[in-house]
Design an enzyme around this catalytic site. Structure first.
Site, PDB file in Angstrom:
ATOM      1  N   GLU B 271       0.201  -4.617  -8.367  1.00 16.41           N
ATOM      2  CA  GLU B 271       1.105  -3.655  -7.700  1.00 16.41           C
ATOM      3  C   GLU B 271       2.579  -4.261  -7.295  1.00 16.41           C
ATOM      4  OE1 GLU B 271       3.269  -1.507  -5.492  1.00 16.41           O
ATOM      5  OE2 GLU B 271       2.278  -1.608  -4.322  1.00 16.41           O
ATOM      6  N   CYS B 308       6.837  -0.306  -1.395  1.00 19.76           N
ATOM      7  CA  CYS B 308       6.896   0.421  -2.915  1.00 19.76           C
ATOM      8  C   CYS B 308       7.476   2.216  -2.575  1.00 19.76           C
ATOM      9  CB  CYS B 308       5.071   0.562  -2.929  1.00 19.76           C
ATOM     10  SG  CYS B 308       4.292  -0.926  -2.060  1.00 19.76           S
TER      11      CYS B 308
END
Lengths: 532, 532
Positions: B271, B308
């Site tokens: 990720e 994120c």
């Protein structure tokens, strides 16, 4: 350019609804029974053709992905019906291009249309959409829980590479195409050069279904290409989102490398290389060595051995029982007739691979089938034998020889089995023959099953690995190099998952939700709520 | 070497049950609030340590994968309880190593233990095993249908890379570790160098749970390493079967390349990079520009922007309504206080990234937060603005600037939206602000939603992307470069699927079947039969 209408072979590619003659060279199919060239000549595509097909697919994706499940299912059913409608033309052309016997071709047509209809059922059922709801908790402290709904969406246009050995079931309208279309992904097929006419017949059947259902033309395209240039361009095209491939290890790993080197890498589902070990446990050998030997030879020579699940490795403990197995298998192999292999290239590789085994100092040739000079690309069965120590010492003995060649490994004792399994690469299948009333076999099987599980996608007991059922529980997959991606299967209903990915919708108003996620559930798709 | 007993920090790695001081250099944590070094000194591991951890993991896999669901669930619950038991030590050490405020740390501890307990529930539920049966049809013609049963099995030992920005929830016992252990995969963690003490505390909590449940010691190991050598060795180790990573695009793509170059490639779940576009539709801006601007600044500065899902891109149509939004956001940003960033490296990269935006000829700095010289690694919020044409002309403007920096893109009209979305790379999230009673907003949203779906893993309406619910329907994923593998999620129950693969059992006698597949279903695991 002409429009898609006829089923007469023209040698043209299908770029959406247009039929286009490739200008990057030509390709002529060859009858492997006689060596005769088969008309028409096929024009090979180039990068521009690939780009056109990919652009059409990307254009079509927006509308195709939004088609209702019932619509997509009906489209798959129409493809199946169109293929049924050209059965006799296919029987003739597949026979000429592959040398496969008529019953096998009729069986493969049924398998192909059955597969398309199975995926129609899967699409209608709706569980593929993976709908999950989390109930909102607006009063939760310290933070409210939002309304989150999840569904699977298609990944985008898919590149499919036709396989040589299943000119229908793993080719233009085969499992990869059926599952990708079922998922809502447009498909660009690179037809296999060994059966361009078969590919054209089936490609036109698909294109006619696209037109009949008023779908965007880019839902399906098909290109021809020699060497790797067209295939590489297809996998490298930024509009392609995933790849399905069945073929050689060299071809598959080359596509994997191309996909991994893209600015945005994409998944490759390549089914490549497997020798499908068969383990003969002592009790099974004791009770039925001859019967097993004969049945093994039947599995070995099915389809001239040109099956991904061909039993290329047989393992047993040396001794009189294994001798009886080998003798029975050798008799059957010796009596087996040569039959045409699919292509000159496959035949040449088979001859080279079996010659290397024959030349190996630790390998003995046990039996060879009957030759037949009348066949242009003859496949002759071969059975070899070696010791466990020799097999362990030279990894080349575990290389796939694509065709009806198998190697019997004679062990000193069952104690060698675990180590041998641990040394194997990933496989599509492993087969255990055991006597279910023999405590020794059962104890050994209990020890070996977890080890085999780590190496394979399917475990068969007291059967043979050839013959892959298309069903809900089947796995045709396995760790590398059996496939490039052991998390999945290329046969059976789970294959649709390869072309889907999840998206979550957080606090999206009902009026804006996709139909499968809307409160009213107008499509009546199954859903789980808070995990229940 | 000492055995795992204490929670006093020692600076040692955990290689199974052994505590080992790495000899390839040292690492000292640093308090980003003060710049002070934090004792103890951590010894860095080398290739031999990685090999030892991988060997132990491979050794443990055989037994761990066979643990019953209830046993594995209890193990996850014990890890959660052990972490609960060291809450105060964690609050202190995480604070010192990360500068994160105490409420956030307590929240993250709860999220981490909640995640472990959620996966315990998932394991007990049994649907993860994906049990499917095909009923045999022994009398089917021309060939009988075999008895085929499918289940999911764990892929093997998993390498987990701790993230800098979630020292607990995406680190040693975070989502990757929890889901891998839940699947039955041993885990080797490479601890993040920014919080080695936190890692040691949590690592010991896991190792104690391993011992308490009499599991093989190799179920969990943790190594330290500077640079990429240790991480690369871990991903390249033939015993490692999959990789979980949360971090930078450079780090993630390097691991992807290592995994793809292995003799047997493995999946990487990385990720990496996302700017999480926020689209402000005209109706929403008209009705609540000021409120939205202020709320946006709140999302932007959460966690000093080190999330994120931080909203790094805001898109709206130029005009008085967008001005009001920007003014309100600018006021909030201007008033925002500097706060310590996680590491010097992250702070330096943030300063460089925001300076590049500031220096861009087509970009205007709208607002900057308050500086604070007392903080060693200060994170100061920044808001920038540019035009749609400038954004389209320079792809560097879409690069992630990790921290509380965001770029407002002012469009001439809503007609530019579709093209802008099409030009974006893959994202974790996209957010739409709309007035649900405004027909124009609804029509625009209907047009944009399918485009956004193709780019992201999660769509948020009238909320903010920060704050990722750990639940059954959540998707924390998305196309490259948001993640390396958009077919999955790293948050929520579906994350377990990353570490599983299907195996089929054909005609295996009941006595030899794994318990979840046996006729009697002793574990009471849900199963589908013939697709029902």
């Amino acid at each position: 350019m002409t429009t898609v209408e006829s089923t007469t072979l023209t040698g043209e590619m299908l770029l959406g609804a247009a039929r286009v003659t490739g200008r990057a060279g030509t390709l002529t199919a060859r009858d492997p029974r006689t060596g005769a060239d088969l008309a028409p000549t096929y024009g090979l595509g180039d990068r521009a053709d690939v780009e056109r097909a990919a652009a059409l697919a990307a254009e079509a994706f927006g509308a195709f992905r939004e088609t209702a499940p019932a619509e997509r299912a009906a489209f798959l059913d129409t493809i199946a019906a169109n293929i049924d409608g050209i059965t006799e033309a296919l029987v003739e052309r597949v026979g000429a291009e592959t040398g496969l016997p008529e019953p096998r071709i009729r069986g493969e047509i049924a398998r192909t249309t059955g597969q398309l209809r199975l995926f129609a059922t899967v699409v209608r059922d709706g569980r593929w959409a993976g709908v999950r709801f989390d109930t909102p908790l607006p009063d939760r402290s310290p933070l409210p829980r939002p309304d989150v709904r999840q569904r699977m969406v298609p990944v985008g246009p898919v590149a499919v590479f036709g396989a040589s050995n299943f000119p229908l079931a793993f080719s233009v309208a085969g499992g990869d195409t059926a599952s990708a279309l079922a998922a809502g992904c447009p498909v660009v097929v690179k037809a296999h050069g060994a059966h361009p006419g078969t590919s054209e017949l089936v490609g036109v059947a698909i294109a006619r279904a696209v037109a009949a259902h008023d779908l965007p033309e880019g839902v399906f395209s098909m290109v021809y290409g020699a060497g790797r240039e067209v295939g590489t361009a297809l996998v490298a095209d930024p509009r392609i989102a995933a790849v399905g491939f069945t073929g050689s290890r060299g071809g598959g790993t080359a596509l994997m490398a191309t996909a991994a080197a893209r600015p945005a890498p994409i998944p490759v589902y390549a089914e490549m290389s497997s020798i499908n070990p068969v383990l003969l446990l002592p009790g099974a050998l004791r009770g039925g060595a001859e019967r097993l030997g004969e049945a093994f030879a039947g599995s070995l020579t099915t389809g001239v051995g040109q099956l991904c699940t061909n039993p290329g490795l047989v393992i047993g403990v040396d001794g009189p029982d294994l001798d009886r197995f080998v003798d029975a298998a050798a008799d059957a192999v010796t009596a087996s007739a040569a039959a045409p292999m699919l292509t000159t290239g496959i035949c040449d590789a088979y001859v080279t691979g079996s010659a290397a085994l024959r030349a190996h100092p630790e390998v003995t040739e046990v039996a060879g089938g009957r030759a037949d000079d009348a066949i242009a690309s003859p496949g002759v069965a071969h059975l070899f034998s070696t010791s466990g120590a020799a097999f362990a010492a030279d990894e080349r003995l575990a290389d796939e020889v694509f065709g009806a060649s198998s190697l019997v490994v004679r062990l000193f004792g069952t104690g060698e089995l675990a180590g041998l399994i641990a040394g194997l690469e990933g496989q599509l299948t492993a087969t255990l023959h055991l006597d279910p009333s023999d405590d020794g076999d059962l104890a050994l099987a209990r020890e070996l099953l977890p080890l085999l599980e780590n190496r394979v996608g399917r475990i068969v007991v007291n059967g043979w690995p050839t013959g892959v059922e298309v069903s809900t529980a089947m796995v045709h997959g396995g760790p590398f190099p059996a496939t490039s991606d052991g998390r999945t299967t290329s046969v059976g209903t789970r294959a649709i998952e390869r072309f889907l990915r999840p998206v979550a919708y957080q606090d999206v108003p009902d009026a804006l939700l996709p139909a499968v996620l809307a409160d009213a559930n107008p499509l009546d798709v199954p859903r789980t709520v808070d995990g229940e």
